[in-house]
Design an enzyme around this catalytic site. Structure first.
Site: not given
Length: 246
Positions: A67, A136, A138, A143
């Site tokens: 990314d 979380n 990801h 996400e």
């Protein structure tokens, strides 16, 4: 899924780097999927040391990063390109034509996402993909709620993700709100996946991966659908695993 429990961050970094080193030595033209963030810094330090000490030929390998932030130039200290240049590209002497990362400065992120996906496919796909994981769950910047069949795409970052990454910036206010990331399906296409997790803050995500159900609420659980996953976890990240079992 192969789970390798280690004592601490240093052991995790060394053992995972050893795996990559042996694969690069065996297959010089290997296609690596790479990750950024604080977790893999020790991994890169160790891998660079292994490659340089043995004078391994890295002239044929290719790297594809997960990314990049949208809105940051490559020479920005906070860009993932700058991170990779400092921790891996430059130390091992990789050429520009060996390293690929999404371009966050483009006017059309959708077009860039499609282009990046095409580059991966044209190279023959990724042989081994390195991952970290967010608190979380990801992976990459996928996400919670991201469809598992998503390819490389533009994403709006959750506030929790921006807060976690604010330590790399002067303040949270200047952390980019969007990024281009490999999609979950792109990640799952890799022949082998290696995930690193260190610290108690990652324990819930690791629990969900190992003992939870496959759920879009925890993107990491998509890895349950992959046939070759190796998980390196220190004792803190593994602290919730099998705690109720005899």
């Amino acid at each position: 899924m192969k789970i390798i429990k280690v004592a601490d961050y240093d052991e995790m970094s060394r053992k995972s780097a050893e795996m990559f080193y042996h694969l690069i030595h065996k297959q010089p033209e290997i296609r690596l999927g790479l990750a950024t963030g604080s977790t893999p810094i020790g991994f890169y330090d160790q891998l660079v040391g292994f490659l340089k000490s043995e004078e391994v030929d890295v002239s044929k390998l290719l790297t594809f990063n997960l990314d990049e932030y949208i809105g940051l130039k490559q020479n920005s200290p906070q860009s993932f390109y700058a991170f990779m240049k400092e921790h891996f590209y430059q130390p091992v002497g990789l050429r520009d034509d060996q390293t690929f990362i999404p371009d966050g400065t483009v006017q059309d992120p959708k077009k860039e996402s499609e282009h990046y996906e095409q580059l991966i496919q044209q190279a023959g796909g990724i042989d081994i993909q390195l991952l970290g994981v967010g608190t979380n769950g990801h992976i990459g910047f996928n996400e919670p709620g991201t469809p598992f069949n998503q390819r490389t795409h533009e994403v709006k970052l959750k506030e929790s993700t921006r807060e976690a990454n604010a330590r790399f910036f002067d303040s949270k206010d200047v952390v980019p709100t969007r990024a281009i990331t490999m999609g979950i399906e792109t990640i799952l296409d890799a022949k082998k996946v290696v995930l690193l997790a260190s610290g108690e803050r990652k324990a819930e995500a690791i629990y969900q991966l190992v003992q939870g159900e496959v759920s879009g609420s925890w993107p990491i659980t998509a890895l349950k659908n992959h046939p070759d996953v190796t998980l390196f976890v220190d004792k803190d990240a593994a602290s919730k695993l099998f705690v109720n079992e005899s």
